[in-house]
Design a protein around this motif. Sequence first.
Motif, PDB file in Angstrom:
ATOM      1  N   ALA A   1      35.149  -2.916  33.538  1.00 36.06           N
ATOM      2  CA  ALA A   1      34.497  -1.659  33.170  1.00 36.06           C
ATOM      3  C   ALA A   1      35.502  -0.676  32.562  1.00 36.06           C
ATOM      4  O   ALA A   1      35.217  -0.023  31.552  1.00 36.06           O
ATOM      5  CB  ALA A   1      33.818  -1.043  34.396  1.00 36.06           C
ATOM      6  N   VAL A   2      36.679  -0.583  33.178  1.00 39.62           N
ATOM      7  CA  VAL A   2      37.725   0.295  32.639  1.00 39.62           C
ATOM      8  C   VAL A   2      38.164  -0.197  31.260  1.00 39.62           C
ATOM      9  O   VAL A   2      38.370   0.596  30.327  1.00 39.62           O
ATOM     10  CB  VAL A   2      38.922   0.359  33.607  1.00 39.62           C
ATOM     11  N   ALA A   3      38.305  -1.521  31.106  1.00 41.51           N
ATOM     12  CA  ALA A   3      38.702  -2.092  29.815  1.00 41.51           C
ATOM     13  C   ALA A   3      37.682  -1.782  28.728  1.00 41.51           C
ATOM     14  O   ALA A   3      38.044  -1.508  27.581  1.00 41.51           O
ATOM     15  CB  ALA A   3      38.901  -3.603  29.951  1.00 41.51           C
ATOM     16  N   VAL A   4      36.397  -1.821  29.095  1.00 44.72           N
ATOM     17  CA  VAL A   4      35.342  -1.484  28.131  1.00 44.72           C
ATOM     18  C   VAL A   4      35.471  -0.026  27.687  1.00 44.72           C
ATOM     19  O   VAL A   4      35.357   0.288  26.494  1.00 44.72           O
ATOM     20  CB  VAL A   4      33.948  -1.742  28.746  1.00 44.72           C
ATOM     21  N   LEU A   5      35.735   0.863  28.628  1.00 43.21           N
ATOM     22  CA  LEU A   5      35.899   2.275  28.283  1.00 43.21           C
ATOM     23  C   LEU A   5      37.109   2.486  27.379  1.00 43.21           C
ATOM     24  O   LEU A   5      37.046   3.239  26.399  1.00 43.21           O
ATOM     25  CB  LEU A   5      36.052   3.110  29.563  1.00 43.21           C
ATOM     26  N   VAL A   6      38.218   1.803  27.689  1.00 41.32           N
ATOM     27  CA  VAL A   6      39.415   1.925  26.862  1.00 41.32           C
ATOM     28  C   VAL A   6      39.164   1.338  25.476  1.00 41.32           C
ATOM     29  O   VAL A   6      39.571   1.910  24.450  1.00 41.32           O
ATOM     30  CB  VAL A   6      40.615   1.233  27.538  1.00 41.32           C
TER      31      VAL A   6
ATOM     32  N   VAL B   1      44.551  -2.969  29.813  1.00 41.58           N
ATOM     33  CA  VAL B   1      43.984  -2.779  31.150  1.00 41.58           C
ATOM     34  C   VAL B   1      44.220  -4.016  32.022  1.00 41.58           C
ATOM     35  O   VAL B   1      44.695  -3.907  33.160  1.00 41.58           O
ATOM     36  CB  VAL B   1      42.480  -2.462  31.055  1.00 41.58           C
ATOM     37  N   VAL B   2      43.897  -5.198  31.505  1.00 41.56           N
ATOM     38  CA  VAL B   2      44.069  -6.420  32.295  1.00 41.56           C
ATOM     39  C   VAL B   2      45.550  -6.712  32.514  1.00 41.56           C
ATOM     40  O   VAL B   2      45.943  -7.173  33.598  1.00 41.56           O
ATOM     41  CB  VAL B   2      43.372  -7.607  31.608  1.00 41.56           C
TER      42      VAL B   2
ATOM     43  N   SER C   1      40.407  -2.973  18.343  1.00 43.96           N
ATOM     44  CA  SER C   1      40.475  -2.095  19.506  1.00 43.96           C
ATOM     45  C   SER C   1      40.074  -2.790  20.797  1.00 43.96           C
ATOM     46  O   SER C   1      40.599  -2.475  21.873  1.00 43.96           O
ATOM     47  CB  SER C   1      39.571  -0.876  19.277  1.00 43.96           C
ATOM     48  N   TRP C   2      39.145  -3.735  20.732  1.00 40.89           N
ATOM     49  CA  TRP C   2      38.681  -4.390  21.960  1.00 40.89           C
ATOM     50  C   TRP C   2      39.720  -5.360  22.502  1.00 40.89           C
ATOM     51  O   TRP C   2      39.869  -5.497  23.717  1.00 40.89           O
ATOM     52  CB  TRP C   2      37.351  -5.089  21.706  1.00 40.89           C
ATOM     53  N   ILE C   3      40.439  -6.019  21.627  1.00 36.75           N
ATOM     54  CA  ILE C   3      41.563  -6.847  22.096  1.00 36.75           C
ATOM     55  C   ILE C   3      42.603  -5.964  22.761  1.00 36.75           C
ATOM     56  O   ILE C   3      43.095  -6.252  23.860  1.00 36.75           O
ATOM     57  CB  ILE C   3      42.185  -7.628  20.929  1.00 36.75           C
ATOM     58  N   PHE C   4      42.967  -4.884  22.090  1.00 43.17           N
ATOM     59  CA  PHE C   4      44.012  -4.006  22.604  1.00 43.17           C
ATOM     60  C   PHE C   4      43.595  -3.377  23.926  1.00 43.17           C
ATOM     61  O   PHE C   4      44.394  -3.300  24.874  1.00 43.17           O
ATOM     62  CB  PHE C   4      44.317  -2.919  21.572  1.00 43.17           C
TER      63      PHE C   4
ATOM     64  N   GLU D   1      36.360  -5.897  42.379  1.00 40.43           N
ATOM     65  CA  GLU D   1      37.573  -5.328  41.805  1.00 40.43           C
ATOM     66  C   GLU D   1      37.711  -5.715  40.340  1.00 40.43           C
ATOM     67  O   GLU D   1      38.018  -4.874  39.483  1.00 40.43           O
ATOM     68  CB  GLU D   1      38.782  -5.811  42.605  1.00 40.43           C
ATOM     69  N   LEU D   2      37.493  -7.001  40.035  1.00 41.81           N
ATOM     70  CA  LEU D   2      37.584  -7.459  38.650  1.00 41.81           C
ATOM     71  C   LEU D   2      36.494  -6.834  37.789  1.00 41.81           C
ATOM     72  O   LEU D   2      36.720  -6.540  36.607  1.00 41.81           O
ATOM     73  CB  LEU D   2      37.492  -8.982  38.597  1.00 41.81           C
ATOM     74  N   THR D   3      35.317  -6.624  38.372  1.00 43.72           N
ATOM     75  CA  THR D   3      34.244  -5.955  37.641  1.00 43.72           C
ATOM     76  C   THR D   3      34.662  -4.540  37.262  1.00 43.72           C
ATOM     77  O   THR D   3      34.398  -4.068  36.145  1.00 43.72           O
ATOM     78  CB  THR D   3      32.961  -5.915  38.491  1.00 43.72           C
ATOM     79  N   GLY D   4      35.335  -3.860  38.184  1.00 41.53           N
ATOM     80  CA  GLY D   4      35.847  -2.526  37.885  1.00 41.53           C
ATOM     81  C   GLY D   4      36.891  -2.540  36.788  1.00 41.53           C
ATOM     82  O   GLY D   4      36.917  -1.657  35.917  1.00 41.53           O
TER      83      GLY D   4
END
Length: 359
Positions: A10-15, A35-36, A27-30, A4-7
Amino acid sequence: MTAELTGVVAVAVLVGWGCTEVGVPASWIFGFLIVVGGYSLLRDRTISPPSRLMQPAQVLIAMLCTTPLMELDGETVRSYLLPTTCSVLVMLVVSAVAGLVLARSGHTDPVSAMLSTLAGGASAMTLMARELHLDLRFVVLTQYLRLALVVLTLPLFVHLLGGSDAVSHGGADTWWEPAVRPVAGAAAVWALTWLFVRLTRRLFSVPAPYLLVPIAVTWGLSAAGVPQDWLAPHGLILTAAYGIIGVQAGGTLTISALRRMSHALPMILTAVTVMVLGTLGAALIIAGVTDISRLDAYLATVPGGIYAVLAFAHESGSAPVVTVGQVLRTLVMIVVGAYLPTLVRMLTGRRQMRDADDC
């Protein structure tokens, strides 16, 4: 749960990638924060990076913001003295006002209320509350709510105060670059920082060691002739650090924590709003009477989230005054927090004496 955390990651990376494409600063902090943070609220579960990941990420951000400091000359440093001093004083006043608002609400004791609004690092203030045997739950909620709101509003204020110039300088084609030199440089700075903290922790305590020590180490290595491309992290290693900082900022609040403190939540939100608006007003004044831009003045004064703020400052191309102001603010707030019980006792003691005289 691991899947679940891996998913979620993955979503956070896409965002984060999407935010990079449209030019969102840091952008990566945001992306990771949004997402988290959403996952933490939905699952009612605190998500906190382990120290073995958090400390190196802090070192990387400190290294990143040391580079512009190396180029400062004496005249520039002198020009920073007035606005930096003003920003710290404003932050002290705003924190005191917000603390008084919470103290008068009766939801906690005066010392806990004041400590919960000091913008000297949420983790540092939480640790201090534990050591001083204060209302830990109240301090934790207020500090991390402040941190979350400040970081969440940063993209908005960066856009409003920086206009079209407030775009990510990282570029969509460099965030993944597996550069070797900055990794080796970061490893060296991390090793020296860890060694220094390890050897000196029994002799004396350095406030915010994973911020101040790597700044000193990076500066020293640069003065010794180490090339800047070894000491300026970028590419994949910096993207990972941004993501870790985003997790730390976004995964702290849960529904249970908000529900337990629901009776105090309106006053806490009011206090945090006072802090943000107070520093915004101060930043506009500082920008009006100095040559510092409105964006740099706000980032130098903003109440908290120092690693996220410094990352936003770097991504937005801000001046070194942001690093100077944020580091000084953190130091002052930590010192004030350490002596806060004594100061509050002195003030309340004098008030009680005046009340007795009036009777």
